[in-house]
Design an enzyme around this catalytic site. Structure first.
Site: not given
Length: 641
Positions: A289, A382, A410
């Site tokens: 990344k 979640e 969610r």
């Protein structure tokens, strides 16, 4: 501060679609990647935006569009933080400087923006499910198009991703899943899957054990056919257990990798081969990344996104100071939460906390660093975060679940089934409530008041300022009769001086901050700052209106509402949430039963999707800023006069 828009390199300047990319020779692809990476750096360093994720998939993006016939072949990105290169290669290079700006390109793939954006995303772990649906539609249409889903190792921790893989494997559907493995989401990844992928990419266990099996088989040659068959089965069993990717094979996927995600020629060759392989396939790519920008490689969480201009060599911010008098900027609401939580946890050892993969965004790091045994990052999960909190509450702990409003959507079933029905005292600290700005509609926290109001055994509150947030958290920590939601927005608080100690607040009670005549504004949450501005402006004009900070959408302060209805002819409610079913609706439901009642105007987020822009731009667009309030109040004052 003025900046010129970046100029693309010579190859990138001629690429207006993947068809242009395909005109190049394979040996030119690395040069395209270098130019694409530099263009992203140049643009984001001036205009801001998500950063590290797109730099990490430059080679992968280029290879995908070179090999596959997009948009006929379907490419589905997960989350979308990493899709900047995709946007630039698919005809949006010259508009890319408008990315995440009001009226400009979306920061995420968006179906209405381009035919190359096959599925709108912003939340994680949806790509495999969507790709499987597209693949089944293709089969029903008897088409031969290819379907590719790109998903990060962070997003792979969510249950939705494995539900989709389990289904795809059982259906033997012809799709390719590309696992972009960089050991990061926004914060470093956590959990057993992270360790499993790390073992695949670093361990020599499989090769060593395989060599030992082969050596052992050699010694069995004189033992007859039966022993050789047993040894052969042993080899297959050990290979199945120890081969990299055995987890994915168990779900019905052919596994390929791990491969270098920054070798564009290797990726090209691999994808050309995989185009002809039928059935569900997973290509495991290992990337970095922030690749190609040293500061982003070193500090990947910090460089997930940048909101201000920065030096593209050093990474140093170029933003002009907004406080010329050198006064300290107000804290962010999330930081007020994080500091208060540590103070409360120091006084009460039963307080615990959790967040679904957002310890930085939710400011849970202070708690995790101070009380590491009582603070948990559960990964991008979640639903699990909510039920995990419920389990802790069932055993006498006091969970504070730090979660974004749009992410709590969610976990709605768990909110009802696992928390409210069982009357468990979980405290939901709901960050990014209301319009969030540049992230746009996938991240606006517009619906939490509406979807929570329907649930019994829930208190719904929102403070006007940081002192209110601290006191609500304190009161909630001492309340065990129901769950409690405290919502607060993205961005900075007021900068007020807060008290060193906490104070109890009376549940379901609002406060009168300004008395007036004719018109009363009832606000819910920090959006009330606009009501104060409007009231001050009107006072300067000689008009005095009432202003009330209601603090609770559930339970409503009906005693205070009775007084307001007796005193005022007109009520205006103000909230940074959906008008339908929100705080204003609660007020309307209550006063609607009165025989004599004032007129009512509900100000909030209208029943449409609000696009991206700064928070102030969006508040102005829908008319809930100070100017919009004045436009509603002034005609009522005229009528009264």
């Amino acid at each position: 501060m003025e900046f010129d828009n970046p100029t693309p390199g010579p190859l990138l300047a001629e690429i207006n679609s993947p068809a242009d990319l395909k005109k190049l020779k394979p040996e030119q692809l690395q040069d395209v990647c270098d130019e694409l990476r530099q263009f992203i750096i140049d643009t984001v360093s001036v205009h801001g935006g998500h950063f590290g994720a797109s730099l990490g998939v430059v080679e992968l993006t280029t290879a995908l569009h070179y090999v596959y016939d997009t948009p006929e072949d379907l490419l589905v990105w997960d989350v979308g933080h990493q899709a900047y290169g995709h946007k630039i290669l698919t005809g949006r290079r010259d508009q890319f400087h408008t990315n995440r700006k009001y009226g400009g390109l979306s920061g995420f793939p968006k179906r209405t923006e381009s035919e190359y954006d096959t599925f709108g995303v912003g939340h994680s772990s949806t790509s495999i499910s969507a790709a499987l649906g597209m693949a089944v539609a293709r089969d029903l249409d008897k088409s031969d198009k290819k379907v590719v889903a790109v998903i990060g190792d962070g997003a792979m921790t969510a249950g939705l991703a494995f539900e989709a893989m389990n289904n795809a494997g059982a259906m033997n559907s012809d799709i390719l899943v590309i696992l972009n493995d960089n050991n990061m989401s926004i914060d470093p990844n956590v959990g057993a899957l992270k360790e499993y992928l790390a073992d695949i990419t670093t361990s020599k266990t499989f090769n060593k054990m395989r060599d030992e099996v082969y050596d052992m088989l050699g010694h069995f040659k004189s033992a007859g056919d039966k022993m050789r068959k047993v040894a052969s089965r042993l080899e297959k069993a050990m290979t199945a257990a120890l081969t990299p990717g055995s987890l994915f094979r168990a779900l019905g996927f052919k596994y390929y990798g791990p491969v270098d995600g920054h070798d564009v020629d290797g990726l090209r060759k691999m994808m050309e081969d995989l185009r002809d392989v039928k059935g569900p396939k997973l290509l495991h790519t290992v990337t970095v990344k922030g690749k190609g920008f040293a500061p982003a490689e070193r500090e990947q969480t910090k460089w997930h996104a940048s909101s201000s201009p920065f030096d593209k060599i050093t990474g140093k911010s170029l933003a002009e100071p907004k406080n010329d008098d050198k006064t300290e900027l107000p804290p962010k609401y999330q930081d007020v939460f994080g500091e208060a939580l540590v103070e409360l946890a120091a006084k009460d050892e039963n307080i615990v906390s959790m967040t679904p993969a957002m310890p930085s965004g939710s400011s849970l790091w202070p708690m995790m660093n101070t009380f590491p045994d009582r603070a948990f990052d559960v990964g991008i999960a979640e639903q699990h975060a909510v039920t995990f909190a419920a389990g802790l509450a069932a055993e006498g702990k006091k969970p504070f679940c730090a979660i974004y409003s749009s992410f709590l959507q969610r976990g709605y079933d768990q909110l009802v089934h696992d928390v409210a029905i069982q009357k468990l005292p979980v405290v939901f600290c709901i960050d990014r409530a209301g319009l969030v700005g540049a992230d746009g509609p996938t991240h606006h926290g517009a619906y939490d008041i509406s979807f929570m109001r329907a649930i019994p055994n829930m208190i719904i509150s929102s403070p006007l300022n940081e002192q209110g947030l601290r006191d609500m958290m304190y009161t909630a920590s001492r309340y065990d009769e129901a769950s409690w939601a405290i919502r607060y927005p993205r961005g900075r608080a007021t900068g007020m001086d807060t008290k060193d100690k906490f104070e109890d607040i009376e549940i379901g009670k609002g406060v009168c901050l300004r008395e007036g005549e004719g018109v009363a504004i009832l606000s819910f949450g920090p959006i009330g700052k606009y009501a104060m501005e409007a009231a001050d402006t009107l006072a300067e004009e000689g008009a005095h209106i009432g202003y009330y900070d209601m603090r609770f959408a559930k339970p409503l302060d009906t005693d205070l509402l009775d007084e307001i209805c007796e005193r005022y002819d007109h009520i205006i409610t103000l909230e940074d949430g959906a008008r339908m079913g929100g705080f204003g609706s609660a007020v309307a439901e209550y006063i609607g039963e009165k025989v004599k009642r004032p007129t009512l105007k509900i100000m909030g987020i209208p029943d449409r999707i609000i696009e991206h822009g700064t928070q102030r731009e969006l508040h102005a667009e829908i008319g809930i800023d100070a100017k919009g309030i004045l436009e509603q109040v002034r005609p009522l004052i005229t009528v009264n006069a």
